[in-house]
Motif scaffolding. Structure first.
Motif, PDB file in Angstrom:
ATOM      1  N   LEU A 469       0.832  -1.209   0.000  1.00 49.16           N
ATOM      2  CA  LEU A 469       0.000   0.000   0.000  1.00 49.16           C
ATOM      3  C   LEU A 469       0.863   1.255   0.000  1.00 49.16           C
ATOM      4  O   LEU A 469       0.557   2.240  -0.681  1.00 49.16           O
ATOM      5  N   ALA A 470       1.952   1.219   0.766  1.00 53.27           N
ATOM      6  CA  ALA A 470       2.878   2.358   0.780  1.00 53.27           C
ATOM      7  C   ALA A 470       3.487   2.563  -0.603  1.00 53.27           C
ATOM      8  O   ALA A 470       3.666   3.705  -1.060  1.00 53.27           O
ATOM      9  N   ALA A 471       3.797   1.461  -1.305  1.00 55.72           N
ATOM     10  CA  ALA A 471       4.382   1.552  -2.641  1.00 55.72           C
ATOM     11  C   ALA A 471       3.374   2.096  -3.654  1.00 55.72           C
ATOM     12  O   ALA A 471       3.736   2.865  -4.556  1.00 55.72           O
ATOM     13  N   LEU A 472       2.106   1.725  -3.511  1.00 58.96           N
ATOM     14  CA  LEU A 472       1.088   2.152  -4.475  1.00 58.96           C
ATOM     15  C   LEU A 472       0.814   3.643  -4.378  1.00 58.96           C
ATOM     16  O   LEU A 472       0.401   4.271  -5.359  1.00 58.96           O
ATOM     17  N   VAL A 473       1.043   4.223  -3.218  1.00 59.04           N
ATOM     18  CA  VAL A 473       0.867   5.667  -3.041  1.00 59.04           C
ATOM     19  C   VAL A 473       1.930   6.434  -3.818  1.00 59.04           C
ATOM     20  O   VAL A 473       1.703   7.544  -4.279  1.00 59.04           O
ATOM     21  N   ARG A 474       3.113   5.831  -3.978  1.00 63.83           N
ATOM     22  CA  ARG A 474       4.221   6.489  -4.674  1.00 63.83           C
ATOM     23  C   ARG A 474       4.848   5.525  -5.681  1.00 63.83           C
ATOM     24  O   ARG A 474       6.063   5.305  -5.697  1.00 63.83           O
ATOM     25  N   VAL A 475       3.997   4.941  -6.526  1.00 61.17           N
ATOM     26  CA  VAL A 475       4.478   3.960  -7.501  1.00 61.17           C
ATOM     27  C   VAL A 475       5.436   4.593  -8.505  1.00 61.17           C
ATOM     28  O   VAL A 475       6.247   3.894  -9.130  1.00 61.17           O
ATOM     29  N   ALA A 476       5.392   5.915  -8.648  1.00 54.09           N
ATOM     30  CA  ALA A 476       6.338   6.607  -9.539  1.00 54.09           C
ATOM     31  C   ALA A 476       7.780   6.325  -9.156  1.00 54.09           C
ATOM     32  O   ALA A 476       8.675   6.345 -10.011  1.00 54.09           O
ATOM     33  N   ASP A 477       8.038   6.045  -7.877  1.00 50.06           N
ATOM     34  CA  ASP A 477       9.401   5.758  -7.427  1.00 50.06           C
ATOM     35  C   ASP A 477       9.944   4.470  -8.035  1.00 50.06           C
ATOM     36  O   ASP A 477      11.155   4.253  -8.047  1.00 50.06           O
ATOM     37  N   PHE A 478       9.063   3.594  -8.519  1.00 50.42           N
ATOM     38  CA  PHE A 478       9.485   2.317  -9.088  1.00 50.42           C
ATOM     39  C   PHE A 478       9.584   2.373 -10.613  1.00 50.42           C
ATOM     40  O   PHE A 478       9.866   1.376 -11.249  1.00 50.42           O
ATOM     41  N   VAL A 479       9.329   3.559 -11.174  1.00 51.71           N
ATOM     42  CA  VAL A 479       9.299   3.725 -12.626  1.00 51.71           C
ATOM     43  C   VAL A 479      10.629   4.291 -13.112  1.00 51.71           C
ATOM     44  O   VAL A 479      11.141   5.259 -12.548  1.00 51.71           O
ATOM     45  N   GLU A 480      11.189   3.696 -14.169  1.00 52.59           N
ATOM     46  CA  GLU A 480      12.470   4.156 -14.702  1.00 52.59           C
ATOM     47  C   GLU A 480      12.298   5.206 -15.796  1.00 52.59           C
ATOM     48  O   GLU A 480      13.126   6.107 -15.921  1.00 52.59           O
ATOM     49  N   ASP A 481      11.240   5.101 -16.589  1.00 51.79           N
ATOM     50  CA  ASP A 481      11.022   6.050 -17.683  1.00 51.79           C
ATOM     51  C   ASP A 481      10.776   7.446 -17.107  1.00 51.79           C
ATOM     52  O   ASP A 481       9.789   7.672 -16.406  1.00 51.79           O
ATOM     53  N   PRO A 482      11.655   8.419 -17.404  1.00 51.59           N
ATOM     54  CA  PRO A 482      11.521   9.749 -16.786  1.00 51.59           C
ATOM     55  C   PRO A 482      10.222  10.460 -17.148  1.00 51.59           C
ATOM     56  O   PRO A 482       9.666  11.189 -16.328  1.00 51.59           O
ATOM     57  N   ARG A 483       9.724  10.244 -18.375  1.00 49.22           N
ATOM     58  CA  ARG A 483       8.477  10.915 -18.770  1.00 49.22           C
ATOM     59  C   ARG A 483       7.298  10.349 -17.996  1.00 49.22           C
ATOM     60  O   ARG A 483       6.449  11.102 -17.494  1.00 49.22           O
ATOM     61  N   ILE A 484       7.236   9.008 -17.880  1.00 49.48           N
ATOM     62  CA  ILE A 484       6.141   8.383 -17.137  1.00 49.48           C
ATOM     63  C   ILE A 484       6.213   8.784 -15.669  1.00 49.48           C
ATOM     64  O   ILE A 484       5.190   9.085 -15.040  1.00 49.48           O
ATOM     65  N   LYS A 485       7.403   8.789 -15.108  1.00 48.63           N
ATOM     66  CA  LYS A 485       7.580   9.198 -13.705  1.00 48.63           C
ATOM     67  C   LYS A 485       7.056  10.618 -13.492  1.00 48.63           C
ATOM     68  O   LYS A 485       6.335  10.900 -12.528  1.00 48.63           O
ATOM     69  N   ALA A 486       7.414  11.526 -14.419  1.00 45.70           N
ATOM     70  CA  ALA A 486       6.982  12.923 -14.297  1.00 45.70           C
ATOM     71  C   ALA A 486       5.465  13.053 -14.418  1.00 45.70           C
ATOM     72  O   ALA A 486       4.833  13.821 -13.690  1.00 45.70           O
ATOM     73  N   LEU A 487       4.867  12.277 -15.342  1.00 39.75           N
ATOM     74  CA  LEU A 487       3.412  12.338 -15.522  1.00 39.75           C
ATOM     75  C   LEU A 487       2.677  11.834 -14.283  1.00 39.75           C
ATOM     76  O   LEU A 487       1.654  12.396 -13.878  1.00 39.75           O
ATOM     77  N   LEU A 488       3.185  10.754 -13.686  1.00 37.37           N
ATOM     78  CA  LEU A 488       2.548  10.217 -12.480  1.00 37.37           C
ATOM     79  C   LEU A 488       2.606  11.226 -11.342  1.00 37.37           C
ATOM     80  O   LEU A 488       1.635  11.416 -10.610  1.00 37.37           O
ATOM     81  N   LYS A 489       3.752  11.870 -11.185  1.00 33.08           N
ATOM     82  CA  LYS A 489       3.882  12.859 -10.117  1.00 33.08           C
ATOM     83  C   LYS A 489       3.011  14.084 -10.396  1.00 33.08           C
ATOM     84  O   LYS A 489       2.410  14.653  -9.486  1.00 33.08           O
TER      85      LYS A 489
END
Length: 689
Positions: A469-489
């Motif tokens: 549950l803690a990971a799902l709140v900040r799943v962007a931390d597990f993403v390597e693609d910088p564009r996807i990470k930025a979009l999630l945040k």
């Protein structure tokens, strides 16, 4: 049960979440009743609704009131999902009457009266309605089409279950499987910590060496060479040690914020091994049956200023409970939790002044209620205060550091233990606070010895429900693609408790339960373990389906829809175009049908489950009950159990002597096996005589 309230010329009614659902696929097209690959992707837009059967009677009353009204006031939750669930009702009713929008995220009397005096035109909120509609339509089209595509392919290989795919569900499964595979494939290695023992001005203390840039190290900046460590330790022994910096700081720790749903679910899983679904179910009871807590599906940890003004009544009610009667609380203390500017669609979950009779609650209900009450009460308690002494030591160009703490006022931690996140890490050397406090910058002494401590790397831990549950709140931390990470945040930029997450507080526990029900994951000592089918399915799926990329990309498009730069029709057409490609390239990899008996049924043991009495099915890696969580893993300490041995365990609770076990020391031994736990299937050895 009362279905509406009358106040003067006004009639008030309510929704139990969504009152409508999409009709079944075959209602869109009769051909969809059969699962045929040629029909994919399913054409399920525009959405067509029907009442949810469990609330059908109430839904008819709401629809009748819509038709009766001259003006409608829409008081759904002030977010896009709250907008959607009322808008779909208005559309289903064919409403053409004026609609006003009431925005309430705080149910205190003052806040509600203020909102009632500031009604908005509902037409101003069509953007967030279209945004939510696109997500709902997309989820249904994607989920049903992909599920059918993979299930059809699975059946062609003899798999008779449903291979379910979803925009949120499948990336959650992907997170669990990736962690499991990383855990299983981990190769242990060693790293080294150097701890120096120092004497300076009569004070003796320990400090850890800081890994320098030139030393051999791993990606976590841990020293990896024992030879380097031993050589450096020998070289520094007896050298002059200089205090580069030393001092004492006054610090304090504020109480933790009140719970939102996810934080509460994590807490209950850690403290009481309670599942996320069970916690959600209990909060629903506490809210609806006992009126004991505020809105329970909140994603917010903050409270409004109006709630602070009403705090004395709530505190007085809580102090009436024996457990809290002697607490030292100050109703005038305003913690950082009370900040209306940080409140989102709802406020944090806190007790109401309606304190329940604890003797009327079940044990799990009492545990959840007391946790919520405790995290509210600490908002009116003093901060924890402490002094931190720290020192930086230089020895022949190498740097060592140490710190120690001394509590001066336990504050809220005297009541709420284990909630202080400011403690030093486990790797900090044990040093006396008094010794460090006595040190002064610029003084010198001796590095008496340097000890090399060998540490073994550990595999990434399997997820528990709390850590997932803690990971799902900040799943962007597990993403390597910088564009996807930025979009999630960016998706969560206006939320204080979500940081590039996937799913919602209200749906994450449902997703976990679905993964269990569909036999994709099992619980092993509280850890989430994917089944063999889940791992094979994960490997067969395109990577894009097992990552949160779709949520990120949809969020970008939904923002365009909200702003009027893209239509829902265009979004759906784009999705259908992508799905036409995906459903043509479906493979289920290594997924196979279960072993079949001559009758065509999955092979079953003769002996029933010792816990619930249902039949035990033979699977590739285990013997599993069809009615409960009982299971016996086929492999036990390197030996594979036969069907006959499993039958004997179930019937007698003990096998005959099995030869060829290997101990941790590498020695061979022979022994029988016993069924230690008839509820879980845990195995063990018979007691020594």
């Amino acid at each position: 049960m009362q279905q509406s309230l009358e106040a003067g010329e006004d009639l008030v009614t309510w929704c139990y979440g969504h009152l409508l659902k999409s009709v079944e696929p075959e209602a869109y097209n009769p051909d969809y009743k059969k699962w045929v690959a040629a029909d994919l992707p399913l054409q399920l837009y525009p959405l067509r609704y029907e009442p949810i059967s469990s609330n059908a009677a109430h839904t008819q009353i709401v629809l009748a009131l819509i038709k009766k009204a001259d003006v409608i006031v829409h008081a759904g939750d002030p977010d896009d999902e709250g907008q959607l669930l009322v808008e779909e009702l208005l559309e289903y009713a064919g409403n053409s009457k004026p609609v006003k929008r009431l925005l309430i995220n705080d149910n205190t009397d003052t806040a509600v009266k203020k909102s009632l005096a500031q009604l908005k035109d509902n037409r101003d909120f069509q953007g967030i309605y279209r945004k939510a509609l696109a997500r709902a339509a997309g989820d249904m089209i994607y989920g049903l089409s992909m599920t059918r595509a993979y299930t059809i392919a699975g059946r062609a290989q003899g798999y008779d279950g449903t291979l379910s795919v979803g925009r949120v569900q499948t990336p959650i499964l992907g997170l669990i499987v990736r962690r499991y595979l990383a855990n299983q494939s981990h190769t242990s290695s060693f790293y080294y910590i150097l701890t120096g023992d120092f004497s300076v001005n009569g004070q003796r203390f320990a400090a850890n060496w800081k890994v320098n840039e030139d030393s051999p190290q791993d990606d976590k900046k841990r020293l990896t060479s024992k030879g380097y460590a031993d050589t450096l330790a020998q070289h520094l022994k007896g050298k002059t040690a200089s205090i580069e910096a030393a001092g004492v700081q006054e610090k304090e720790t504020a109480p933790p914020l009140p719970f939102n749903l996810v934080k509460l679910q994590q807490y209950m899983n850690r403290q009481h091994k309670m599942t996320a679904a069970k916690t959600l179910e209990i909060t629903q009871q506490l809210r609806e049956k006992y009126k004991a807590i505020t809105y329970n599906r909140s994603d917010c940890s903050y409270l409004s200023d109006e709630q602070f003004s009403e705090a004395p009544q709530v505190l007085a009610a809580l102090k009436g409970m024996v457990k809290f009667a002697d607490l030292q609380i100050d109703p005038s203390r305003k913690s950082k939790a009370f900040d209306s500017s940080k409140v989102t669609a709802h406020t944090a979950i806190i007790p109401t002044a309606s304190v329940p009779d604890l003797t009327a609650l079940s044990e799990p209900e009492r545990q959840v209620y007391e946790a919520i009450a405790q995290h509210y009460l600490v908002q009116f308690m003093a901060n924890k205060r402490y002094q931190e002494a720290s020192v930086v030591v230089s020895v022949d160009g190498e740097t060592f550091s140490s710190r120690a703490r001394q509590t001066t006022d336990a504050g809220f931690t005297a009541f709420l233990r284990g909630e202080d996140a400011e403690e030093p890490s486990d790797d900090a050397p044990e040093s006396s606070f008094d010794a460090l406090r006595a040190l002064r910058t610029g003084t010198a002494g001796s590095c008496d010895t340097v000890t090399v401590n060998e540490k073994k790397t550990t595999p990434p831990p399997l997820f528990t429900e709390a850590t997932l549950l803690a990971a799902l709140v900040r799943v962007a931390d597990f993403v390597e693609d910088p564009r996807i990470k930025a979009l999630l945040k960016a998706k969560d930029k206006d939320k204080k408790d979500e940081h590039g997450g996937i799913g919602t507080p209200a749906t994450r526990s449902d997703m976990l339960e679905k993964l269990k029900t569909r036999q994709y994951i099992t619980l092993d000592k509280g850890r989430l373990v994917p089944t063999e089918t889940a791992v094979a399915f994960f490997k067969a799926l395109p990577e894009s389906a097992t990552l949160p990329d779709m949520t990120a990309l949809w969020s970008e498009q939904q923002t365009e829809i909200e702003e009027g730069n893209k239509s829902v029709d265009a979004f759906v057409e784009d999705l259908l175009g992508q799905l036409r490609q995906q459903v043509q390239n479906v493979t289920v990899g290594e997924i196979k049908g279960e072993t079949k008996s001559p009758a065509g049924q999955s092979e079953r043991l003769e002996a029933p489950c010792p816990h619930c009495g249902k039949s035990i099915v033979v699977r590739p890696k285990l013997f599993a009950c069809t009615g409960c969580d009982f299971k016996i893993w086929k492999e036990f300490i390197g030996k594979t159990l036969t069907i006959n041995q499993a039958e004997t365990l179930l019937k007698k609770g003990i096998t005959g002597v099995i030869k060829g076990f290997t101990s941790k020391a590498g020695k061979k031994f022979d022994t029988a096996l016993v069924l230690e736990n008839k509820k879980t299937g845990k195995l063990g050895f018979p007691p020594r005589k």
